[in-house]
Design a protein around this motif. Structure first.
Motif, PDB file in Angstrom:
ATOM      1  N   TYR A  99      13.739   0.595   9.453  1.00 56.61           N
ATOM      2  CA  TYR A  99      12.910  -0.421   9.583  1.00 56.61           C
ATOM      3  C   TYR A  99      13.117  -1.264   8.195  1.00 56.61           C
ATOM      4  O   TYR A  99      13.394  -2.210   8.658  1.00 56.61           O
ATOM      5  CB  TYR A  99      12.030  -0.616   9.577  1.00 56.61           C
ATOM      6  N   SER A 115      23.833  -6.428  -1.038  1.00 61.53           N
ATOM      7  CA  SER A 115      22.551  -6.489  -0.487  1.00 61.53           C
ATOM      8  C   SER A 115      21.502  -6.505  -2.322  1.00 61.53           C
ATOM      9  O   SER A 115      21.774  -5.794  -3.348  1.00 61.53           O
ATOM     10  CB  SER A 115      22.492  -6.116   1.180  1.00 61.53           C
ATOM     11  N   TRP A 139      17.272  -1.673   7.497  1.00 61.96           N
ATOM     12  CA  TRP A 139      18.016  -2.020   8.680  1.00 61.96           C
ATOM     13  C   TRP A 139      18.899  -3.016   9.076  1.00 61.96           C
ATOM     14  O   TRP A 139      20.471  -2.959   8.852  1.00 61.96           O
ATOM     15  CB  TRP A 139      17.425  -3.198   9.697  1.00 61.96           C
ATOM     16  N   ASP A 140      18.945  -4.404   7.854  1.00 64.13           N
ATOM     17  CA  ASP A 140      19.545  -5.350   7.016  1.00 64.13           C
ATOM     18  C   ASP A 140      20.322  -5.310   5.831  1.00 64.13           C
ATOM     19  O   ASP A 140      22.137  -5.477   6.163  1.00 64.13           O
ATOM     20  CB  ASP A 140      18.630  -6.632   6.032  1.00 64.13           C
ATOM     21  N   TYR A 141      20.123  -4.070   5.840  1.00 65.54           N
ATOM     22  CA  TYR A 141      21.436  -3.402   4.254  1.00 65.54           C
ATOM     23  C   TYR A 141      22.367  -2.200   5.653  1.00 65.54           C
ATOM     24  O   TYR A 141      23.980  -2.399   5.141  1.00 65.54           O
ATOM     25  CB  TYR A 141      20.802  -2.484   3.654  1.00 65.54           C
ATOM     26  N   THR A 152      23.089  -2.491   8.526  1.00 69.11           N
ATOM     27  CA  THR A 152      23.854  -2.983   9.286  1.00 69.11           C
ATOM     28  C   THR A 152      24.709  -4.214   9.210  1.00 69.11           C
ATOM     29  O   THR A 152      25.509  -4.390   9.173  1.00 69.11           O
ATOM     30  CB  THR A 152      22.758  -4.391   9.864  1.00 69.11           C
ATOM     31  N   LEU A 153      25.161  -3.966   7.205  1.00 70.14           N
ATOM     32  CA  LEU A 153      25.900  -4.845   6.908  1.00 70.14           C
ATOM     33  C   LEU A 153      27.014  -4.221   6.640  1.00 70.14           C
ATOM     34  O   LEU A 153      27.540  -3.109   6.669  1.00 70.14           O
ATOM     35  CB  LEU A 153      25.329  -4.764   5.567  1.00 70.14           C
ATOM     36  N   ARG A 207      28.224  -4.711   1.286  1.00 70.38           N
ATOM     37  CA  ARG A 207      26.294  -3.272   1.243  1.00 70.38           C
ATOM     38  C   ARG A 207      26.159  -4.222  -0.538  1.00 70.38           C
ATOM     39  O   ARG A 207      25.202  -4.023  -0.567  1.00 70.38           O
ATOM     40  CB  ARG A 207      26.615  -2.529   1.967  1.00 70.38           C
TER      41      ARG A 207
END
Lengths: 290, 527
Positions: A26, A42, A29-31, A33-34, A39
């Protein structure tokens, strides 16, 4: 429903494993999924990159977990001095827990970066885990004592007979039902080839599900009380599973033997790669918090 | 069997995996040539991750800039950082190792703030190979590089001033918003600080633009400006010398300083008298540039006399009578007056001008010159000359005074002769009864003045005309000739006294010598 200590132990470990996995996923996630080439830019990169404060930590902790999980289980299993230190199946569960959470953390350490030659290190670890799950499956197909020790063919047969007697004596089942149970729980002692063990397992499982369905419908029509019926069905289920396990026992025992041949080298390979990886990392100056 | 399989596994995957662990991922295109196990230490320092030294060993142009304390890499954002903190690696061939997005860059950090128009330009307008001044040709030939530019304006901009200025640093004068506005240029700091009207003059007014197109050039140096005349035309054509500042100030040529000290005489119009006290603007109403007609007084002054002195359409200027001392005084002399139709003489010389010329509210000069235009006719209709209103007093009077009469009585029917000449006018021309002078009412008959001493004895024969016997020299009967009478004196008679014959008698109630005898008979006298 009464939860046994053993179940509590399993649930606790499962919860710990799930919560840690989900929280990290959680959070990152943003990282994760890059795309790889994005990355670096980010905000989470500094933390979650393989050499980042968290990412590097995941790798170290995950590796240690695997190391402890493998070594402790092996020692308990193979060193006689520790043979009485707790039930082996609990050690196995702990081994599974550490060797599941460890790879998950290592997975986060890699930041799902599977591309390139370095991925082999990951896949070797994944192979160990997958083989572990297969081993666990085979392990469960071999009836064991409460402490997890293997039962002999005779012991298993006795168990089967006991179940038949309990059904016959305690629940006043009609002869037709009892005949039906006998028919479906017939133990075929003909040795099954190793190559067809899995297909045989699947075939038997499907047949027994159909059989259980039939028995259930018959039991519904009988005069057996609802409470008894549940218990009868549980016993019949146990009997059917046991029957299947007896049929596949020799095959599974052989398969389990071969499984060790695959599982352990993967583990050793993974360990070696890990050591090389750690060595290279340290040599190049990546020491995490140390 | 088991051991054999285990060993096979180890060799099969182990070898590959050992190598695989070395590189964590592909290098970018820029560093692709560094790919390979033997190249790791070209970037990585054992035990010290990726040290800057190794990066800068290759990227020498950056190293030079850092050593020279210029460029982005010495900005607060980059200084002290590890190169790999921004330029990471092993993210694949397509990784942007130089993560440079134009719109995100704070160009200030490069040491060259983008101000004004610079901020509106696209990067490649400036960061073009043609502007790279770096001697390092590798940079000049490099595509998409942002290095190599100089902060000197002339490195990108053409030197419009063609190196005529003392500096090539445009920023000393120009801002970044508009070349045309040299917003940082302070003319006050030059050798020619702008003052007064000079502040409002457009630059091109002094700094002439020559040429067109590429040859367009505006001069900022190399021209004289020490004297006003270096730029301004001398409208006075040297009349006042070369130092404009002695009279003019920079607030405009129309503003004259030291007015009191200004020698107006140099203009060809000397200020005298009242002109000296008149404010400049009273005459120079439209400013000093406007040429003022000053040949005649009337060029400025209103003709008070409303054309009274214009004669036959010819204008006569005030200066003929007045001077700068004021209009109240006049240089019009008696001699001048005497040249007029009305020469001043006698008492007129003593009469103040106002008596004749300020009879109304204003001075008037074109007046009738007849005496009665000023003087009252004291004679009424007594004198024929005045009957038609055109009496000329001078016929009788002189201008010395009314009392002195210079009348030629001979012009009248009654010539003055003899004793009459010595008689005062009033003896004849003053009516005691009417207490007034009389002229026309006087009868020329002798008895109108003289008493008839003969008590009417000659009424019949001589109509009382005394002149028949008397002359004007006296009452002696000078012109009586006794021989012309009826009784001629002859003989002894000639020697007889008159009284012997003409004795006094009472005639008409008055004792009178009786000359008119009733009879000439001898017996009247002789017994």
């Amino acid at each position: 429903m009464i939860i046994t200590l053993n179940q509590l132990y399993k649930i606790s470990l499962f919860l710990i494993l799930s919560v840690i996995s989900v929280i990290i996923l959680y959070f990152g996630w943003d990282y994760y999924t890059l795309p790889l080439n994005k990355r670096f830019f980010s905000e989470l990169h500094t933390l979650l990159k393989p050499s980042g404060a968290l990412g590097h930590g995941f790798g170290i902790i995950g590796s240690l977990m695997m190391l402890v999980g493998v070594v402790s289980y092996m020692i308990r299993k193979r060193v006689k001095r520790f043979s009485r230190l707790g039930a082996l199946k609990n050690w196995l569960i702990f081994h599974i827990f550490l060797c599941t959470l460890g790879p998950i953390l290592v997975l986060y350490h890699t930041a799902f970066k599977f591309g390139g030659l370095v991925s082999i290190s990951f896949w070797s670890m994944a192979a160990v885990v997958v083989s572990g799950f297969i081993g666990r499956f085979i392990y469960l197909q071999i009836p064991r004592t409460i402490e997890g020790n293997e039962l002999s063919f005779n012991d298993v047969n006795k168990l089967n007979i006991n179940l038949t007697q309990r059904l016959r004596e305690n629940y006043n089942l009609s002869e037709s039902i009892l005949l039906m149970i006998d028919e479906f729980s017939f133990v075929d002692l003909e040795e099954i080839k190793l190559s067809s063990a899995i297909s045989s397992f699947i075939k038997k499982t499907i047949e027994q599900r159909k059989a259980l369905k039939k028995i259930k419908s018959v039991l519904k029509k009988s005069e057996i009380s609802k409470e008894n019926r549940k218990e009868v069905i549980r016993l019949i289920k146990s009997k059917l599973v046991l029957t299947r396990k007896i049929s596949l026992l020799k095959s599974m025992q052989k398969l389990f033997g071969y499984w060790h041949v695959a599982h352990l080298p993967f583990a050793i390979l993974m360990l070696l790669i890990m050591l090389v990886h750690v060595g290279v990392t340290i040599v190049f100056g990546y020491r995490w918090v140390f | 069997m088991k051991i054999t399989v285990k060993i096979a596994f180890l060799f099969l995957f182990g070898g590959i995996s050992l190598f695989a662990q070395i590189s964590p991922g592909e290098l970018t295109k820029a560093h692709a040539e560094l790919e390979g196990l033997s190249n790791c230490t070209k970037c990585h320092t054992l035990g010290d991750k990726v040290a800057n030294d190794k990066c800068l060993a290759c990227h020498a142009e950056i190293k030079v800039r850092i050593e020279q304390d210029r460029g982005y890499h010495v900005s607060s954002e980059a200084i002290g950082k590890n190169c790999s903190a921004c330029h990471s690696e092993h993210f694949g061939r397509d990784f942007e190792i130089v993560h440079f997005h134009h719109e995100e860059l704070n160009h200030d950090l490069t040491g060259f703030k983008l101000l004004g128009e610079h901020a509106k330009l696209k990067c490649d307008v400036c960061h073009a190979s043609k502007f790279i001044v770096d001697n390092n040709k590798t940079i000049k030939n490099r595509k998409n590089t942002f290095l190599g530019l100089s902060q000197k304006c002339a490195s990108c901009h053409e030197n419009y001033h063609k190196e005529t200025l003392s500096t090539d640093d445009c920023r000393q004068c120009h801002g970044f918003n508009d070349w045309k506005k040299a917003e940082k240029f302070d003319h006050q700091k030059t050798d020619f600080p702008l003052e007064g009207k000079h502040k409002n003059v457009k630059c091109e007014g002094c700094h002439k633009i020559t040429g067109t197109g590429e040859n367009k050039f505006q001069e900022f140096t190399g021209f004289k400006f020490g004297r006003c005349g270096d730029c301004h035309a001398d409208v006075h054509k040297g009349k006042f010398g070369k130092n404009c500042k002695s009279c003019h100030v920079v607030n405009g040529f129309a503003v004259i300083k030291n007015r009191k000290n200004f020698d107006h005489g140099k203009t060809g119009f000397i200020l005298k008298g009242k002109h000296s006290n008149v404010k400049c603007e009273s005459c120079h109403k439209s400013g000093f540039k406007q040429k003022i007609d000053h040949q005649f007084c009337a060029d400025c002054h209103e003709d008070y006399h409303k054309g009274e002195f214009s004669r036959d359409g010819l204008f006569r200027d005030c200066a003929e009578c007045h001077d700068e001392k004021g209009f109240k005084s006049s240089s019009f002399s008696i001699e001048e007056h005497n040249k007029s139709q009305f020469a001043l003489s006698g008492a007129h010389l003593a009469v103040p001008c106002t008596e004749c010329h300020l009879t109304e509210e204003r001075w008037t000069f074109r007046k009738k010159i007849e005496c009665i235009a000023c003087h009252e006719n004291k004679h009424g209709n007594e004198i024929a000359l005045f009957k038609d209103g055109k009496g000329n007093c001078l016929v009788c009077h002189i201008t010395d005074g009314w009392k002195t009469v210079n009348f030629d009585h001979d012009q009248t029917k009654f010539k003055l002769e003899g004793k009459h000449k010595n008689v005062h006018c009033s003896e004849c021309h003053f009516s005691k009864e009417e207490r007034t002078k009389i002229f026309s009412k006087i009868d020329s008959a002798c008895l109108s003045c003289h008493e008839d001493y003969h008590s009417g004895q000659f009424q019949a024969a001589y109509d009382n005309d005394c002149k028949s016997c008397h002359g004007f020299e006296g009452w002696s009967a000078k012109y009586f000739d006794h021989s012309k009478t009826k009784f001629k004196l002859e003989g002894a008679h000639k020697n007889v006294d008159c009284e012997k014959c003409h004795k006094k008698e009472t005639i008409n109630g008055k004792i009178t010598v009786k000359y008119k005898m009733e009879s000439i008979a001898c017996s009247v006298c002789h017994s």
